[in-house]
Design a protein around this motif. Sequence first.
Motif, PDB file in Angstrom:
ATOM      1  N   UNK A 155       0.820  -1.215   0.000  1.00 52.68           N
ATOM      2  CA  UNK A 155       0.000   0.000   0.000  1.00 52.68           C
ATOM      3  C   UNK A 155       0.853   1.264   0.000  1.00 52.68           C
ATOM      4  N   UNK A 156       2.181   1.123   0.010  1.00 51.76           N
ATOM      5  CA  UNK A 156       3.068   2.274  -0.063  1.00 51.76           C
ATOM      6  C   UNK A 156       3.017   3.192   1.144  1.00 51.76           C
ATOM      7  N   UNK A 157       2.845   2.626   2.331  1.00 51.38           N
ATOM      8  CA  UNK A 157       2.710   3.424   3.546  1.00 51.38           C
ATOM      9  C   UNK A 157       4.059   3.840   4.151  1.00 51.38           C
ATOM     10  N   UNK A 158       5.155   3.184   3.736  1.00 51.94           N
ATOM     11  CA  UNK A 158       6.460   3.524   4.294  1.00 51.94           C
ATOM     12  C   UNK A 158       6.813   2.698   5.510  1.00 51.94           C
ATOM     13  N   UNK A 159       5.960   1.747   5.829  1.00 54.00           N
ATOM     14  CA  UNK A 159       6.250   0.839   6.933  1.00 54.00           C
ATOM     15  C   UNK A 159       5.630  -0.518   6.631  1.00 54.00           C
ATOM     16  N   UNK A 160       6.103  -1.537   7.336  1.00 56.09           N
ATOM     17  CA  UNK A 160       5.515  -2.871   7.242  1.00 56.09           C
ATOM     18  C   UNK A 160       5.240  -3.355   8.659  1.00 56.09           C
ATOM     19  N   UNK A 161       4.278  -4.212   8.792  1.00 50.05           N
ATOM     20  CA  UNK A 161       3.959  -4.778  10.101  1.00 50.05           C
ATOM     21  C   UNK A 161       5.123  -5.657  10.559  1.00 50.05           C
ATOM     22  N   UNK A 162       5.564  -5.450  11.784  1.00 48.69           N
ATOM     23  CA  UNK A 162       6.692  -6.201  12.333  1.00 48.69           C
ATOM     24  C   UNK A 162       6.403  -7.702  12.325  1.00 48.69           C
ATOM     25  N   UNK A 163       5.167  -8.097  12.663  1.00 49.96           N
ATOM     26  CA  UNK A 163       4.812  -9.523  12.683  1.00 49.96           C
ATOM     27  C   UNK A 163       4.946 -10.150  11.295  1.00 49.96           C
ATOM     28  N   UNK A 164       4.519  -9.400  10.274  1.00 47.30           N
ATOM     29  CA  UNK A 164       4.622  -9.887   8.901  1.00 47.30           C
ATOM     30  C   UNK A 164       6.094 -10.016   8.497  1.00 47.30           C
ATOM     31  N   UNK A 165       6.904  -9.004   8.835  1.00 43.60           N
ATOM     32  CA  UNK A 165       8.328  -9.044   8.499  1.00 43.60           C
ATOM     33  C   UNK A 165       9.009 -10.202   9.228  1.00 43.60           C
ATOM     34  N   UNK A 166       8.634 -10.418  10.491  1.00 42.75           N
ATOM     35  CA  UNK A 166       9.203 -11.529  11.267  1.00 42.75           C
ATOM     36  C   UNK A 166       8.877 -12.856  10.576  1.00 42.75           C
ATOM     37  N   UNK A 167       7.628 -13.017  10.165  1.00 39.99           N
ATOM     38  CA  UNK A 167       7.215 -14.253   9.488  1.00 39.99           C
ATOM     39  C   UNK A 167       8.014 -14.458   8.200  1.00 39.99           C
ATOM     40  N   UNK A 168       8.172 -13.393   7.410  1.00 37.52           N
ATOM     41  CA  UNK A 168       8.929 -13.495   6.161  1.00 37.52           C
ATOM     42  C   UNK A 168      10.398 -13.849   6.440  1.00 37.52           C
ATOM     43  N   UNK A 169      10.993 -13.210   7.438  1.00 38.01           N
ATOM     44  CA  UNK A 169      12.400 -13.454   7.756  1.00 38.01           C
ATOM     45  C   UNK A 169      12.632 -14.871   8.276  1.00 38.01           C
ATOM     46  N   UNK A 170      11.627 -15.440   8.898  1.00 35.72           N
ATOM     47  CA  UNK A 170      11.795 -16.771   9.488  1.00 35.72           C
ATOM     48  C   UNK A 170      11.364 -17.911   8.568  1.00 35.72           C
ATOM     49  N   UNK A 184      11.991   2.959   5.993  1.00 36.66           N
ATOM     50  CA  UNK A 184      12.792   4.043   5.406  1.00 36.66           C
ATOM     51  C   UNK A 184      13.884   4.469   6.388  1.00 36.66           C
ATOM     52  N   UNK A 185      13.533   4.606   7.643  1.00 37.65           N
ATOM     53  CA  UNK A 185      14.518   4.963   8.664  1.00 37.65           C
ATOM     54  C   UNK A 185      15.520   3.815   8.851  1.00 37.65           C
ATOM     55  N   UNK A 186      15.022   2.587   8.842  1.00 42.50           N
ATOM     56  CA  UNK A 186      15.895   1.420   8.982  1.00 42.50           C
ATOM     57  C   UNK A 186      16.924   1.378   7.847  1.00 42.50           C
ATOM     58  N   UNK A 187      16.486   1.612   6.623  1.00 40.44           N
ATOM     59  CA  UNK A 187      17.391   1.601   5.477  1.00 40.44           C
ATOM     60  C   UNK A 187      18.434   2.714   5.618  1.00 40.44           C
ATOM     61  N   UNK A 188      18.000   3.866   6.103  1.00 43.51           N
ATOM     62  CA  UNK A 188      18.948   4.966   6.315  1.00 43.51           C
ATOM     63  C   UNK A 188      20.032   4.537   7.307  1.00 43.51           C
TER      64      UNK A 188
END
Length: 167
Positions: free
Chosen positions: A110-125, A154-158
């Motif tokens: 959706x181009x919000x500039x953030x992702x849900x931490x739970x979703x990112x955790x699931x993808x990373x694992x 965006x902040x994380x990438x920076x």
Amino acid sequence: MAPKKMARHKKEGGSSNVFSMFDQSQIQEFKEAFTIMDQNRDGFIDKADLRDTFAALGRLNVKNEELEEMIKEAPGAINFTVFLTMFGEKLKGTDPEEIILNAFRAFDREGKGYVKADYMKEMLMTQADRFTNEEIKQTFSAFPPDPSGNLDYKNLVYVITHGEEKD
């Protein structure tokens, strides 16, 4: 006789050889990505493989036209060498910060500039080089989600590319 010709042809590429564009660890990472995407393990990525890859990432009902556009970007059948060449062309002259941002944007539909931490955790694992629980803890302790459970990528990438947080 044909294999000798092919081997000689590969050597003639010299510095324009796509494999010389990347170091061995990068080539290995691309090979792992290719293997993940080659869902039917036939050595080529086709429309069905792309559809299955999107489904594995949680994106169902991808339009046929969208898949066809992706396949048309290749000069022919997408084997590993073509896959690597396509990435080489896309990455040539690209800022590392932009490359990482684009990777996160793939998860931010959706181009919000953030992702849900739970979703990112699931993808990373669950995908590619899977993170362990300890690696997830380290990641989120170094860069915790906000109170709503979102990761400001965006902040994380920076921070990843510049070494310090923006003000």
